[in-house]
Design an enzyme around this catalytic site. Structure first.
Site, mmCIF file in Angstrom:
data_model
loop_
_atom_site.group_PDB
_atom_site.id
_atom_site.type_symbol
_atom_site.label_atom_id
_atom_site.label_comp_id
_atom_site.label_asym_id
_atom_site.label_seq_id
_atom_site.Cartn_x
_atom_site.Cartn_y
_atom_site.Cartn_z
ATOM 1 N N ASP A 22 -2.786 -11.986 1.278
ATOM 2 C CA ASP A 22 -2.919 -12.816 0.080
ATOM 3 C C ASP A 22 -2.518 -14.251 0.384
ATOM 4 O O ASP A 22 -2.692 -15.131 -0.457
ATOM 5 C CB ASP A 22 -2.029 -12.268 -1.043
ATOM 6 C CG ASP A 22 -2.710 -11.128 -1.766
ATOM 7 O OD1 ASP A 22 -3.888 -10.852 -1.481
ATOM 8 O OD2 ASP A 22 -2.059 -10.497 -2.622
ATOM 9 N N ASP A 54 -9.932 -8.427 -9.836
ATOM 10 C CA ASP A 54 -9.155 -7.691 -10.836
ATOM 11 C C ASP A 54 -9.338 -8.275 -12.243
ATOM 12 O O ASP A 54 -9.336 -9.492 -12.423
ATOM 13 C CB ASP A 54 -7.675 -7.813 -10.413
ATOM 14 C CG ASP A 54 -6.790 -6.833 -11.127
ATOM 15 O OD1 ASP A 54 -7.267 -6.147 -12.031
ATOM 16 O OD2 ASP A 54 -5.605 -6.767 -10.755
ATOM 17 N N ASP A 105 -8.624 -2.205 -3.433
ATOM 18 C CA ASP A 105 -7.249 -2.712 -3.344
ATOM 19 C C ASP A 105 -6.231 -1.565 -3.466
ATOM 20 O O ASP A 105 -6.576 -0.442 -3.878
ATOM 21 C CB ASP A 105 -7.049 -3.732 -4.473
ATOM 22 C CG ASP A 105 -5.988 -4.771 -4.177
ATOM 23 O OD1 ASP A 105 -5.206 -4.583 -3.224
ATOM 24 O OD2 ASP A 105 -5.925 -5.782 -4.910
HETATM 25 C C1 DGJ Z 1 -3.974 -8.094 -4.415
HETATM 26 C C2 DGJ Z 1 -5.103 -8.590 -3.567
HETATM 27 O O1 DGJ Z 1 -4.665 -8.814 -2.268
HETATM 28 C C3 DGJ Z 1 -5.664 -9.859 -4.194
HETATM 29 O O2 DGJ Z 1 -6.640 -10.411 -3.356
HETATM 30 C C4 DGJ Z 1 -6.216 -9.523 -5.541
HETATM 31 O O3 DGJ Z 1 -7.315 -8.671 -5.411
HETATM 32 C C5 DGJ Z 1 -5.137 -8.887 -6.398
HETATM 33 N N1 DGJ Z 1 -4.478 -7.812 -5.747
HETATM 34 C C6 DGJ Z 1 -5.702 -8.397 -7.701
HETATM 35 O O4 DGJ Z 1 -4.795 -7.720 -8.440
#
Ligand code: DGJ
Length: 726
Positions: free
Chosen positions: A546, A365, A476
């Site tokens: 995450d 991102d 995403d």
């Molecule tokens: C959520 C994703 O799970 C992360 O790995 C990352 O790509 C962020 N979004 C970026 O905004």
């Protein structure tokens, strides 16, 4: 031939290598479920109905005056309908032009197709021979076609239903589930995978009971809150013992799966698209296709069920060009830089991993629009030249020179109110008239039920992928829909929204993912909030969470492995203290746990020194050595982190010549007791070399006596064993 019809008893037998799924058309034309379990002889099973004989106070089948067991509610079922005395969860509820919501869907013939038809607009498994049972309501012109395909090797049965309006002026579907079947008792537990952001796919099991137990999402996505999967396992079933039925929905929007204990002692299992806030107008001549569900039976406990699901999903659902191929070894910059980067920083990260074996750099991102924080930019899929002067081509060339490939992050369904696209087309965002939108992470969801919105997304995203030598895309999705409304739908069809979101999503997948057959697409939804078979049909791997902390990952990966093959989870090594938990674990532990999925890194590699690079080189060599076990092997879960201090996975090659055991101890204790791990899945009669012991032992010894790992002192430690025929 896996599908057999006995004309005499009107029984259909769907046979796997070691399983039978059987139902018959009873004397009233009702599709009555008989059995799903271990393989049996093709014998009439109607004697089992005696169990429900002699009941009173039930509504008789229309036309009879005395119920006995001739009441719809006592028939084990392939499709239950509302009315005529059946008060169980109906599989379908259709309202006709008179406002009548009853139906009586009875047998109207069958076909056996030599192929497995695709579902229009939705993903499904690849298969062959398919049975179609036609059911019809005499009065309303409403019909249902039940589709069945059995996978002989795993015994899994793919099911779905097509609902048809054959002549009624106007039908409205108020519920349209994909399947139903009955288990003969309620001696089962329901196992589900629930969670939240950073804590996905946690295992829960509880006894079913009279009434309905269910798992569902009302979010227009499958969600991290609960996965579109449930298992019904015999009470007290373990990894190896007991019966287990897996119910996996191939769908990515609002869903429901139910197990209903009914008064006669049976358990009705049903579900599909969530009927909460659902309706679908079906004009004369129209059909409605439901998503596919994959039913799996295992006589060998929860572990056996998982292995059958893994094989079915890998062989018949995941993209064949990627499923067993070596996966890219990724360095992703998210945890390394978040959105704070420029070209020089990215080059430094690439330099940091040169020569380590990492072959793909994924720019996360922040590379597009006005995107220095999460407050702006989504939807503007044009490069941010302030951060990246000269554009993405500069990074692409740098990577080429380094012998690496280029991956890029998108969040195609989203739009920031502070973006050029929103200023030009505020109507692209989902909005309910007069209501203020809920924001999550300062962003809104685009109305992908609309053709023009999808066209915009496809064009702008594909332009970037095609113009920059991109070989990997991370897709995403960081928030749920809150305003279930589309300006593109008339007021009486707004309850079609959640399913239309799924259809819009799959159209995007077709036009972006499938339009790039050589690009690896990784699914992601703020982690694992859209970890489902609908997504897996397009994305060979999905970012599981995450939460990159190794301890947390043992719980998340353990839960995920119950319903999904290890190859479906992307797993990265990140720094310590971990950004989500502040916990510190050894680099070896982080790598050993991450190697139980599609492996990669997520950190600021510009800070690597030579010893870090040497460690990474070694970890990648280890991953590559065992990658085929991860992608194609059989998984045996040796110990559950939900039950104690340990986690244990064992991966065994299909030919049983090679295996790897990964064992993890959470807390170190002084003077601790000895823990023995007994191997699984080996050939008892083969001799195996256990590399770490420098010893050869037979399969029978390893599977009965086991191994006694010596964990080093401290918390969160791993031990691995490589076990193979020399
Ligand atoms: C959520 C994703 O799970 C992360 O790995 C990352 O790509 C962020 N979004 C970026 O905004």
């Amino acid at each position: 031939m896996a599908i057999y019809f006995d004309e005499g008893t009107k029984t259909f037998y769907l046979e796997g290598r070691d399983t039978t799924y059987a139902f018959y058309i009873n004397e009233f034309g009702y599709a009555e479920h008989l059995y799903y379990g271990r393989k049996i002889a093709r014998e009439p099973l109607t004697y089992t109905r005696g169990l429900i004989a002699g009941r009173t106070c039930a509504a008789a089948v229309p036309g009879l005056d005395d119920a006995g067991y001739s009441s719809y509610q006592y028939f084990a079922t392939e499709l239950s309908f509302f009315g005529s005395g059946d008060y169980r969860e109906p599989t379908v509820l259709a309202e006709n032009e008179c406002g009548d919501r009853l139906s009586e869907l009875l047998y109207d013939g069958y076909e056996i197709l030599a192929y497995k038809p695709k579902i229009s607009g939705m993903p499904s498994t690849r298969g062959e021979e398919t049975l179609v049972i036609h059911l019809k309501d005499k009065l309303s012109g409403f019909g249902a076609d039940l589709y069945y395909t059995v996978f002989e090797d795993t015994g899994a049965v793919a099911r779905r239903i097509i609902y048809k309006n054959e002549g009624n002026p106007a039908l409205t579907l108020r519920r349209a589930y994909s399947f139903a079947f009955s288990l003969p008792s309620q001696d089962y537990e329901l196992l589900s995978l629930h969670g939240a952001w950073g804590r996905e796919n946690q295992v829960e099991r509880y006894p079913v009971h009279f009434g309905v137990s269910s798992v569902d999402s009302k979010r227009a996505t499958s969600s991290a809150a609960i996965n579109p999967f449930m298992a019904l396992i015999s009470r007290g079933a373990t990894e190896e013992l007991g019966e287990a039925y897996g119910v996996s929905l191939v769908y990515s929007s609002s869903f429901v799966l139910k197990a209903e204990g009914t008064g006669d002692g049976q358990l009705l299992v049903t579900g599909g698209i969530n009927d909460f806030d659902f309706s679908w107008a079906l004009s004369a001549g129209e059909i409605f296709e439901t998503p596919e569900v994959l039913l799996t039976y295992s006589p060998d406990g929860i572990g056996g069920m998982s292995r059958r699901i893994h094989d079915t999903v890998r062989r018949y659902l995941v993209n064949e060009s990627f499923v067993y191929k070596a996966r890219p070894i990724v360095i992703n910059n998210w945890e390394g830089t978040y959105m704070d980067f420029d070209t020089e920083k990215l080059k430094a990260i690439i330099d940091g991993v040169r020569g380590t074996g990492i072959d793909t750099f994924v720019l996360d991102d922040g590379w597009f629009g006005k995107r220095d924080t999460d407050e702006s930019g989504l939807g503007d899929w044009v490069v941010n030249e302030k951060k990246l002067p000269g554009g993405l081509g500069v990074i692409a060339s740098y990577l080429k020179e380094a012998g690496m490939k280029f991956g890029l992050w998108f969040e195609p369904e989203m739009i920031s109110p502070d973006s050029d696209v929103y200023r030009a087309h505020p109507d692209y965002a989902i909005k309910a008239p007069g209501r203020e939108n809920c924001l999550t992470r300062h962003q809104l969801v685009m109305d992908i039920t609309r053709d023009d919105v999808r066209d915009y997304i496809v064009e702008s995203v594909n332009k970037i992928i095609d113009g920059n030598d991109i070989s990997y895309v991370k897709w995403d999705y960081n928030r749920n829909v809150t305003e279930f409304y589309s300006l593109g739908l008339p007021k009486d069809r707004q309850s079609e929204f959640a399913h239309r979101y799924a259809l819009g999503l799959y159209d995007l997948y077709e036009r972006i993912v499938n339009a790039h057959p050589d690009v690896m697409f990784e699914g992601c939804a703020g982690g694992g909030a859209r970890f489902d078979l609908g997504t897996l049909a397009y994305f060979p791997q999905i970012w599981n969470s995450d939460d990159t902390d190794a301890e947390e990952r043992t719980l998340i990966q353990y839960g995920t492995s119950i319903a999904y093959p290890l190859s479906a989870s992307s797993c990265h090594v990140s720094v310590v203290p971990n950004h989500q938990t502040a916990r510190a674990t050894d680099m070896k532990t982080r790598a050993d746990i991450a190697e139980l999925g599609a492996f990669g890194y997520e950190l600021d590699a510009s800070l690597f020194d030579d010893s870090d690079r040497a460690a990474v080189r070694e970890q990648i060599a280890e991953y590559k050595r065992c990658e085929q076990l991860v992608l194609a092997g059989d998984l045996y879960r040796l110990d559950s982190p939900y039950e104690g201090n340990f986690f244990g996975f064992m991966l065994v090659s299909k030919d049983k010549s090679c295996a790897k055991m990964t064992l993890y101890r959470r807390m170190g204790r002084p003077n601790s007791t000895v823990k023995r791990f007994v191997a699984r899945g080996l050939d008892e009669s083969k001799k195996y070399f256990v590399e770490e012991l420098g010893t050869t032992l037979s399969g029978s010894t390893l599977m009965n006596v086991g191994l006694l790992p010596e964990f080093s002192a401290g918390d969160f430690k791993t031990v691995t064993y490589h076990i193979y025929v020399k």
